[in-house]
Design an enzyme around this catalytic site. Structure first.
Site, PDB file in Angstrom:
ATOM      1  N   SER A  94     -46.195  40.387  43.662  1.00 52.39           N
ATOM      2  CA  SER A  94     -47.151  39.601  44.428  1.00 52.39           C
ATOM      3  C   SER A  94     -48.230  40.542  44.930  1.00 52.39           C
ATOM      4  CB  SER A  94     -46.468  38.931  45.624  1.00 52.39           C
ATOM      5  OG  SER A  94     -47.389  38.216  46.420  1.00 52.39           O
ATOM      6  N   ARG A 340     -47.517  37.939  36.487  1.00 51.81           N
ATOM      7  CA  ARG A 340     -46.730  36.752  36.868  1.00 51.81           C
ATOM      8  C   ARG A 340     -47.674  35.579  37.067  1.00 51.81           C
ATOM      9  NH1 ARG A 340     -43.422  33.110  37.107  1.00 51.81           N
ATOM     10  NH2 ARG A 340     -41.517  33.080  38.336  1.00 51.81           N
ATOM     11  N   THR A 376     -45.863  33.681  50.278  1.00 51.84           N
ATOM     12  CA  THR A 376     -44.602  34.241  50.754  1.00 51.84           C
ATOM     13  C   THR A 376     -44.174  33.588  52.059  1.00 51.84           C
ATOM     14  OG1 THR A 376     -45.105  36.367  49.703  1.00 51.84           O
ATOM     15  CG2 THR A 376     -43.398  36.364  51.390  1.00 51.84           C
ATOM     16  N   CYS A 531     -50.690  36.058  26.589  1.00 51.17           N
ATOM     17  CA  CYS A 531     -49.495  36.810  26.988  1.00 51.17           C
ATOM     18  C   CYS A 531     -49.890  38.215  27.423  1.00 51.17           C
ATOM     19  CB  CYS A 531     -48.500  36.892  25.837  1.00 51.17           C
ATOM     20  SG  CYS A 531     -47.074  37.945  26.204  1.00 51.17           S
ATOM     21  N   CYS A 555     -40.987  40.943  27.129  1.00 54.28           N
ATOM     22  CA  CYS A 555     -41.299  39.867  28.078  1.00 54.28           C
ATOM     23  C   CYS A 555     -41.231  40.323  29.532  1.00 54.28           C
ATOM     24  CB  CYS A 555     -40.343  38.694  27.860  1.00 54.28           C
ATOM     25  SG  CYS A 555     -40.681  37.258  28.880  1.00 54.28           S
ATOM     26  N   CYS A 558     -43.338  36.256  32.936  1.00 59.47           N
ATOM     27  CA  CYS A 558     -44.483  35.734  33.692  1.00 59.47           C
ATOM     28  C   CYS A 558     -44.595  34.231  33.575  1.00 59.47           C
ATOM     29  CB  CYS A 558     -45.769  36.423  33.247  1.00 59.47           C
ATOM     30  SG  CYS A 558     -46.472  35.801  31.699  1.00 59.47           S
ATOM     31  N   CYS A 561     -46.675  31.656  28.726  1.00 59.33           N
ATOM     32  CA  CYS A 561     -46.516  30.964  27.444  1.00 59.33           C
ATOM     33  C   CYS A 561     -45.946  29.571  27.632  1.00 59.33           C
ATOM     34  CB  CYS A 561     -45.643  31.788  26.504  1.00 59.33           C
ATOM     35  SG  CYS A 561     -43.992  32.163  27.149  1.00 59.33           S
TER      36      CYS A 561
END
Length: 586
Positions: A94, A340, A376, A531, A555, A558, A561
């Site tokens: 984050s 992310r 958050t 991606c 990978c 995130c 896709c």
């Protein structure tokens, strides 16, 4: 039984065992009372009062609050948290400018307890970038009293507080299946995926059957676009029950740098809009000065962009070459890289978070405040409210099935609801473009204060926004210089992502033909660009035929896709537990 399996895996170095279990003897483990099954084809079963999926801020806040209530009222309560990352915090990424409001409620003495929340915001800047200039604008973010933190560090601290209260936390175990009662109408827990399966589906020598974690109530805090949460939303028609619109998303890519001490300004917060994005693409950058000369640098781009040639990773690398940004980073070193997706739909997109047997919490339900770029504090508050609802439900459910409907009403009476309501029109305003979006946002913030009696609707879902390639031109991105900008594979190494190569591919194509019959000819293969980890590559085989190669081992989890594929042909499922990125300062 399962704890024996946990310990054996931990001893093999795959998964760290929770601190309070490391010293248990086998005799003590067997006295806990879970049944032991001997057949490799049977799942072991563990029973709890509350099962929580995901050791993020929402899940850990819920776990802590449940144990606080249990102690306060002298009502024993068993709470389990499972986390797909190899350790707590490994998959947490984050910005993060942290608003302490929910932490103040959960642990009022967090400062005295040594929470890693130590760098207050000192300066709050907002720039409009052209290709060469940075034009200062009034900052709309109001970050006074907030802190610049690493969220992965904060959740590790929260996990320790939860364990100290008696919460059982099992990192390295991914929830892969929702368990339902015999009638199929009520959630009764989750199952972890089988481990030790090879790519061809056969069982390897270390094969272990998944485990059933059953709870009287189950809370899903998987984060944005959680795979199980998506199934629950669809099965129980949770968007329809709340008359909610579809969720919209952004993809954030981020690096943490160590910069020269003379350039470091602890607590400096900078946001930008404009270059390198065009006026029709919603997004912006952030640059946060952390402690110890660390600076978080990132770019977030809304996934409703139209140009299939857009490459968010490359746009981020280009952003760092801006003269005003380059001057800060020159001479510095990249420590970590990650990516992310984030929920941007806000108030309009909140589904009903309650279903028979449990609830969605945190970003699984979409409580992020997009104009503040903060989720958050709302995630933690949702976990607190869910815990209070679950505790009250279990204490009053002796003669009836546990029901968490009061969580839905509690949310509507909370400051989460008020905060998201007044911010509801900011994000959809930008579907008209950057300048109209800024104008409407300014009106909402400074004149109507979010109370004007209209609610703007979002545009079409992100995957439908992608236009055919013929409407756009290919982009020539500059070659990385290795000092400020970097090729993707170099940065991917900095994410510490790791998956066992010999396991079933967790990125599933619903129809194998679509990449070659639709995505490549119509959209120029956009999955190779959206991606941020080079999972998807179009290559030519030995016969000269084009094919899509899926490098699942790259990978970053995130979920871009799963969101952006034009025909929604890619389904993200959990890989073997413990795989994925290994963030420590993100």
């Amino acid at each position: 039984m399962h704890l024996r399996r946990l310990a054996s895996v931990a001893r093999a170095g795959a998964v760290p065992l929770p601190n309070r279990l490391r010293t248990f003897s086998w005799g003590a483990l067997q006295k806990i009372g879970f049944c032991c099954k001997t057949s490799v084809d049977e799942r072991e079963r563990m029973d709890y009062d509350i099962v929580i999926v995901g050791a993020g801020p929402a899940g850990l806040s819920a776990a802590i609050k449940l144990k606080q209530l249990s102690g306060k009222h002298d009502k024993p309560l068993s709470v389990c948290v499972i986390e797909k990352g190899a350790e707590v915090g490994a998959h947490i990424i984050s910005g993060n400018v942290f608003e302490t409001r929910a932490l103040d409620e959960l642990l009022p003495d967090w400062k005295e307890q040594g929470a890693p929340v130590k760098v207050p915001v000192s300066t709050d800047k907002f720039w409009w970038l052209t290709s060469q200039r940075a034009i200062s604008l009034p900052s709309p973010f109001q970050n006074d009293g907030n802190f610049v933190i690493s969220l992965s560090e904060l959740v590790r601290w929260l996990a320790k507080k939860a364990e100290d209260l008696g919460v059982e936390i099992y990192p390295g175990f991914a929830g892969s299946e929702i368990l339902f009662d015999d009638q199929g109408g009520k959630v009764i827990g989750v199952a972890t995926n089988d481990m030790g399966i090879s790519k061809d589906g056969s069982r390897k020598s270390n094969y272990q059957r998944g485990v059933e974690l059953r709870g009287k109530l189950t809370l899903f805090g998987e984060g944005c676009r959680g795979s199980l949460s998506q199934k629950l939303i669809k099965k129980y028609c949770l968007r329809e029950l709340a008359d909610a619109q579809h969720q919209t998303y952004g993809l954030g890519v981020k690096e943490v740098w160590e910069v020269e001490k003379s350039k470091h300004q602890p607590g400096l917060v900078l946001h930008t809009v404009g270059w390198p994005l065009d006026s029709k693409t919603y997004g912006g950058s952030f640059l946060y000065h952390m402690d110890n000369c660390k600076v978080a640098v990132g770019l977030v781009v809304a996934l409703d962009y139209k140009d299939p040639y857009l490459n968010i990773y490359e746009e981020f690398q280009r952003f760092k070459t801006h003269p005003s940004i380059r001057s800060l980073l020159e001479g510095g070193t990249v420590l970590q890289y990650g990516a992310r997706t984030v929920n941007e739909g806000g108030f309009q997109s909140i589904p009903k978070p309650v279903f028979p047997g449990g609830a969605l919490i945190g970003c699984s339900a979409g409580f992020l405040n997009a104009p503040k770029i903060k989720g958050t504090h709302t995630a933690m508050k949702s976990g607190i409210l869910a815990a209070e609802s679950a505790f009250a439900t279990l204490m009053n459910a002796q003669d009836s099935e546990p029901n968490m409907e009061n969580f839905w009403s509690a949310l509507k009476d909370s400051w989460i609801w008020d905060e998201l309501y007044v911010a509801r029109n900011y994000r959809p305003a930008f579907k008209y473009g950057l300048l109209p979006g800024l104008a409407i946002s300014a009106f909402e913030k400074y004149i109507s204060c979010g109370r004007f009696p209209w609610t703007l609707k979002h545009g079409e879902p992100d995957h439908k926004a992608t236009e055919v390639a013929d409407k756009h031109q290919q982009k020539a991105y500059p070659k990385p210089d290795g000092n400020i900008s970097f090729d993707l594979l170099t940065n991917l190494h900095r994410s510490n992502t790791n998956h066992d190569h010999d396991q079933p591919v967790h990125l599933q194509l619903k129809e194998e033909r679509i990449p070659l019959t639709v995505n490549a000819p119509r959209f120029a293969g956009p999955e190779s660009r959206y991606c941020p980890a080079r999972v998807y590559e179009y290559i030519t085989d030995n016969n000269g035929n084009l094919k899509l190669q899926i490098n699942a081992q790259n990978c970053l989890h995130c979920k871009a896709c799963d969101i952006k594929d034009p025909l929604q042909n890619i389904e993200w499922t959990v890989p073997e537990g413990g795989g994925g990125p290994g963030y420590s300062v993100m």
